[in-house]
Design a protein around this motif. Structure first.
Motif, PDB file in Angstrom:
ATOM      1  N   LEU A  56      -7.636  80.586  -5.012  1.00  0.00           N
ATOM      2  CA  LEU A  56      -6.259  80.995  -5.242  1.00  0.00           C
ATOM      3  C   LEU A  56      -5.506  79.942  -6.060  1.00  0.00           C
ATOM      4  O   LEU A  56      -4.754  80.277  -6.987  1.00  0.00           O
ATOM      5  CB  LEU A  56      -5.560  81.228  -3.902  1.00  0.00           C
ATOM      6  N   ALA A  57      -5.709  78.660  -5.725  1.00  0.00           N
ATOM      7  CA  ALA A  57      -5.039  77.585  -6.462  1.00  0.00           C
ATOM      8  C   ALA A  57      -5.518  77.555  -7.915  1.00  0.00           C
ATOM      9  O   ALA A  57      -4.707  77.382  -8.847  1.00  0.00           O
ATOM     10  CB  ALA A  57      -5.311  76.245  -5.787  1.00  0.00           C
ATOM     11  N   ASP A  58      -6.842  77.733  -8.102  1.00  0.00           N
ATOM     12  CA  ASP A  58      -7.356  77.761  -9.476  1.00  0.00           C
ATOM     13  C   ASP A  58      -6.779  78.940 -10.263  1.00  0.00           C
ATOM     14  O   ASP A  58      -6.460  78.816 -11.463  1.00  0.00           O
ATOM     15  CB  ASP A  58      -8.885  77.855  -9.460  1.00  0.00           C
ATOM     16  N   ALA A  59      -6.669  80.079  -9.566  1.00  0.00           N
ATOM     17  CA  ALA A  59      -6.119  81.263 -10.234  1.00  0.00           C
ATOM     18  C   ALA A  59      -4.662  81.018 -10.633  1.00  0.00           C
ATOM     19  O   ALA A  59      -4.234  81.392 -11.736  1.00  0.00           O
ATOM     20  CB  ALA A  59      -6.231  82.480  -9.321  1.00  0.00           C
ATOM     21  N   ARG A  60      -3.909  80.411  -9.727  1.00  0.00           N
ATOM     22  CA  ARG A  60      -2.514  80.134 -10.051  1.00  0.00           C
ATOM     23  C   ARG A  60      -2.402  79.133 -11.212  1.00  0.00           C
ATOM     24  O   ARG A  60      -1.553  79.288 -12.101  1.00  0.00           O
ATOM     25  CB  ARG A  60      -1.807  79.589  -8.820  1.00  0.00           C
ATOM     26  N   GLN A  80       0.742  87.604 -16.396  1.00  0.00           N
ATOM     27  CA  GLN A  80       1.250  87.865 -15.044  1.00  0.00           C
ATOM     28  C   GLN A  80       0.389  88.883 -14.315  1.00  0.00           C
ATOM     29  O   GLN A  80       0.120  88.753 -13.108  1.00  0.00           O
ATOM     30  CB  GLN A  80       2.698  88.345 -15.121  1.00  0.00           C
ATOM     31  N   ALA A  81      -0.041  89.938 -15.026  1.00  0.00           N
ATOM     32  CA  ALA A  81      -0.891  90.960 -14.400  1.00  0.00           C
ATOM     33  C   ALA A  81      -2.222  90.358 -13.965  1.00  0.00           C
ATOM     34  O   ALA A  81      -2.724  90.643 -12.863  1.00  0.00           O
ATOM     35  CB  ALA A  81      -1.124  92.113 -15.379  1.00  0.00           C
ATOM     36  N   ASN A  82      -2.813  89.496 -14.811  1.00  0.00           N
ATOM     37  CA  ASN A  82      -4.075  88.852 -14.438  1.00  0.00           C
ATOM     38  C   ASN A  82      -3.895  87.940 -13.234  1.00  0.00           C
ATOM     39  O   ASN A  82      -4.754  87.890 -12.337  1.00  0.00           O
ATOM     40  CB  ASN A  82      -4.613  88.055 -15.630  1.00  0.00           C
ATOM     41  N   ALA A  83      -2.777  87.210 -13.220  1.00  0.00           N
ATOM     42  CA  ALA A  83      -2.537  86.300 -12.100  1.00  0.00           C
ATOM     43  C   ALA A  83      -2.381  87.060 -10.792  1.00  0.00           C
ATOM     44  O   ALA A  83      -2.917  86.665  -9.744  1.00  0.00           O
ATOM     45  CB  ALA A  83      -1.285  85.461 -12.374  1.00  0.00           C
ATOM     46  N   GLU A  84      -1.661  88.173 -10.814  1.00  0.00           N
ATOM     47  CA  GLU A  84      -1.470  88.970  -9.594  1.00  0.00           C
ATOM     48  C   GLU A  84      -2.790  89.567  -9.118  1.00  0.00           C
ATOM     49  O   GLU A  84      -3.060  89.611  -7.911  1.00  0.00           O
ATOM     50  CB  GLU A  84      -0.455  90.079  -9.874  1.00  0.00           C
ATOM     51  N   GLN A  85      -3.628  90.011 -10.053  1.00  0.00           N
ATOM     52  CA  GLN A  85      -4.913  90.596  -9.660  1.00  0.00           C
ATOM     53  C   GLN A  85      -5.835  89.546  -9.040  1.00  0.00           C
ATOM     54  O   GLN A  85      -6.494  89.792  -8.013  1.00  0.00           O
ATOM     55  CB  GLN A  85      -5.585  91.218 -10.884  1.00  0.00           C
ATOM     56  N   ILE A  86      -5.873  88.356  -9.664  1.00  0.00           N
ATOM     57  CA  ILE A  86      -6.721  87.277  -9.128  1.00  0.00           C
ATOM     58  C   ILE A  86      -6.224  86.854  -7.744  1.00  0.00           C
ATOM     59  O   ILE A  86      -7.015  86.621  -6.811  1.00  0.00           O
ATOM     60  CB  ILE A  86      -6.719  86.083 -10.099  1.00  0.00           C
ATOM     61  N   THR A  87      -4.904  86.760  -7.585  1.00  0.00           N
ATOM     62  CA  THR A  87      -4.338  86.387  -6.278  1.00  0.00           C
ATOM     63  C   THR A  87      -4.679  87.420  -5.217  1.00  0.00           C
ATOM     64  O   THR A  87      -5.058  87.090  -4.080  1.00  0.00           O
ATOM     65  CB  THR A  87      -2.817  86.235  -6.394  1.00  0.00           C
ATOM     66  N   GLN A  88      -4.571  88.708  -5.538  1.00  0.00           N
ATOM     67  CA  GLN A  88      -4.875  89.769  -4.579  1.00  0.00           C
ATOM     68  C   GLN A  88      -6.356  89.768  -4.201  1.00  0.00           C
ATOM     69  O   GLN A  88      -6.722  89.945  -3.025  1.00  0.00           O
ATOM     70  CB  GLN A  88      -4.489  91.133  -5.181  1.00  0.00           C
ATOM     71  N   ASP A  89      -7.230  89.568  -5.198  1.00  0.00           N
ATOM     72  CA  ASP A  89      -8.679  89.521  -4.905  1.00  0.00           C
ATOM     73  C   ASP A  89      -9.017  88.359  -3.982  1.00  0.00           C
ATOM     74  O   ASP A  89      -9.832  88.495  -3.041  1.00  0.00           O
ATOM     75  CB  ASP A  89      -9.463  89.381  -6.220  1.00  0.00           C
ATOM     76  N   SER A 146      -4.593  78.674 -13.544  1.00  0.00           N
ATOM     77  CA  SER A 146      -4.977  79.373 -14.768  1.00  0.00           C
ATOM     78  C   SER A 146      -3.851  80.268 -15.263  1.00  0.00           C
ATOM     79  O   SER A 146      -3.584  80.351 -16.479  1.00  0.00           O
ATOM     80  CB  SER A 146      -6.237  80.206 -14.502  1.00  0.00           C
ATOM     81  N   ALA A 147      -3.175  80.932 -14.326  1.00  0.00           N
ATOM     82  CA  ALA A 147      -2.068  81.806 -14.715  1.00  0.00           C
ATOM     83  C   ALA A 147      -0.921  80.991 -15.317  1.00  0.00           C
ATOM     84  O   ALA A 147      -0.305  81.402 -16.323  1.00  0.00           O
ATOM     85  CB  ALA A 147      -1.585  82.589 -13.498  1.00  0.00           C
ATOM     86  N   GLU A 148      -0.621  79.858 -14.702  1.00  0.00           N
ATOM     87  CA  GLU A 148       0.445  79.007 -15.231  1.00  0.00           C
ATOM     88  C   GLU A 148       0.091  78.487 -16.625  1.00  0.00           C
ATOM     89  O   GLU A 148       0.948  78.428 -17.515  1.00  0.00           O
ATOM     90  CB  GLU A 148       0.705  77.853 -14.273  1.00  0.00           C
ATOM     91  N   GLN A 149      -1.177  78.108 -16.802  1.00  0.00           N
ATOM     92  CA  GLN A 149      -1.598  77.635 -18.116  1.00  0.00           C
ATOM     93  C   GLN A 149      -1.490  78.751 -19.155  1.00  0.00           C
ATOM     94  O   GLN A 149      -1.068  78.530 -20.300  1.00  0.00           O
ATOM     95  CB  GLN A 149      -3.037  77.108 -18.046  1.00  0.00           C
ATOM     96  N   SER A 150      -1.885  79.968 -18.738  1.00  0.00           N
ATOM     97  CA  SER A 150      -1.783  81.104 -19.657  1.00  0.00           C
ATOM     98  C   SER A 150      -0.330  81.360 -20.029  1.00  0.00           C
ATOM     99  O   SER A 150      -0.021  81.670 -21.196  1.00  0.00           O
ATOM    100  CB  SER A 150      -2.397  82.351 -19.010  1.00  0.00           C
ATOM    101  N   ALA A 151       0.560  81.226 -19.031  1.00  0.00           N
ATOM    102  CA  ALA A 151       1.979  81.431 -19.314  1.00  0.00           C
ATOM    103  C   ALA A 151       2.501  80.367 -20.267  1.00  0.00           C
ATOM    104  O   ALA A 151       3.277  80.665 -21.202  1.00  0.00           O
ATOM    105  CB  ALA A 151       2.771  81.434 -18.012  1.00  0.00           C
ATOM    106  N   ARG A 152       2.071  79.125 -20.047  1.00  0.00           N
ATOM    107  CA  ARG A 152       2.506  78.048 -20.946  1.00  0.00           C
ATOM    108  C   ARG A 152       1.978  78.271 -22.365  1.00  0.00           C
ATOM    109  O   ARG A 152       2.686  78.064 -23.372  1.00  0.00           O
ATOM    110  CB  ARG A 152       2.045  76.693 -20.410  1.00  0.00           C
ATOM    111  N   ASP A 153       0.712  78.678 -22.432  1.00  0.00           N
ATOM    112  CA  ASP A 153       0.143  78.953 -23.747  1.00  0.00           C
ATOM    113  C   ASP A 153       0.891  80.081 -24.442  1.00  0.00           C
ATOM    114  O   ASP A 153       1.127  80.029 -25.673  1.00  0.00           O
ATOM    115  CB  ASP A 153      -1.341  79.310 -23.605  1.00  0.00           C
ATOM    116  N   ALA A 154       1.213  81.117 -23.669  1.00  0.00           N
ATOM    117  CA  ALA A 154       1.941  82.244 -24.250  1.00  0.00           C
ATOM    118  C   ALA A 154       3.315  81.802 -24.739  1.00  0.00           C
ATOM    119  O   ALA A 154       3.782  82.206 -25.825  1.00  0.00           O
ATOM    120  CB  ALA A 154       2.066  83.366 -23.228  1.00  0.00           C
TER     121      ALA A 154
END
Length: 217
Positions: A71-75, A126-135, A77-85
Motif C-alpha cells: 500500500l505504501a509503495d502504491a501511494r 488517481q484512478a490507478n492509485a485508487e485501484q492499487i489501494t483497493q487491491d 508511486s501514485a504521488e510520483q505519478s501526480a508529481r510527474d503529471a
C-alpha cells in the motif's frame, strides 16, 4: 450371631481386610494414572492449539505488514505519478507561453490542449492509485480472514478429544463400581472360608464404607 466388629477383630479378618484394601488401592492407582494421562493429553492438545493460534497470528501479522508495504509503495508511486503529471503540465504551460509569444493566433489552442493533457494524466494517476489501494486492502482482508478461520478450526478440533477423555473417565468409574462389588463378594467368600459369618446387608454397607472411595472426575 457374631457382630461384624467382633469378626473384624479376628486376625484372619484383618488379613482379608488388608487384601481388600490393597486391591482397592491398586484400583485407585489405576484410576488416578488414567486421569493423569487424560489431563496430560488435554494439556498437550491445548498447547498444540495455542501454538497453531500463535503461528496463525504471526502469519496474519506478516501478511498485514506486506500489505502495508504494498500500500505504501502504491501511494508513493501514485504521488510520483501526480508529481510527474504536474511537472509535465508545467512544461506544457511554458511551451504554450513560448508559442504564445511566437504566434498569438495559435496560443489559445495550444494552452487548451495542454490543460486537457494535464487533467487526463492526473485523472489516470488517481484512478490507478485508487485501484492499487483497493487491491492491497482486499488482499489484507482475505489474509486476515484466512488466519481467523485456521484459528477457529484448530480450537474446534479439541472438542472430540475432550469428549473421548470424558467417556474414558466414565468407563473407569463404572469399572470401579463393579470392581468394588466383586471385592465385597470375594471378601464374603474369604470370611465364610475362615468360619466367620457373612455380614448382613447392614454389614456389607459398613464394609463398603471402610473402603477407600475413588475420586470422581
Amino acid at each position: 450371631m457374631t457382630e461384624p466388629a467382633e469378626a473384624f477383630g479376628d486376625p484372619n479378618s484383618h488379613q482379608a481386610l488388608a487384601v481388600l484394601t490393597l486391591a482397592q488401592r491398586t484400583a485407585d492407582e489405576h484410576i488416578g494414572q488414567a486421569q493423569r494421562q487424560g489431563e496430560q493429553l488435554l494439556a498437550e492438545a491445548r498447547r498444540s492449539a495455542d501454538q497453531i493460534a500463535r503461528e496463525a497470528q504471526g502469519y496474519s501479522d506478516e501478511m498485514r505488514r506486506q500489505a502495508d508495504k504494498v500500500l505504501a509503495d502504491a501511494r508513493a508511486s501514485a504521488e510520483q505519478s501526480a508529481r510527474d503529471a504536474a511537472q509535465h503540465a508545467d512544461d506544457v504551460r511554458r511551451e504554450g507561453e513560448r508559442l504564445l509569444t511566437e504566434a498569438q493566433t495559435t496560443a489559445e489552442q495550444v494552452v487548451a490542449d495542454a490543460n486537457d493533457t494535464s487533467e487526463r494524466l492526473v485523472t489516470e494517476a488517481q484512478a490507478n492509485a485508487e485501484q492499487i489501494t483497493q487491491d492491497a486492502q482486499d488482499a489484507a482482508d482475505a489474509l486476515e480472514q484466512d488466519a481467523q478461520q485456521r484459528y477457529e478450526e484448530a480450537v474446534g478440533s479439541l472438542q472430540p478429544q475432550r469428549e473421548a477423555l470424558q467417556q474414558e473417565i466414565e468407563s473407569l468409574q463404572q469399572f470401579d463400581r463393579e470392581y468394588r462389588a466383586q471385592l465385597v463378594a470375594f471378601m464374603q467368600g474369604q470370611l465364610r472360608q475362615l468360619g466367620v459369618e457373612t455380614p448382613n446387608a447392614g454389614g456389607e454397607t459398613q464394609l463398603l464404607a471402610q473402603l477407600p472411595v475413588a475420586r470422581e472426575a
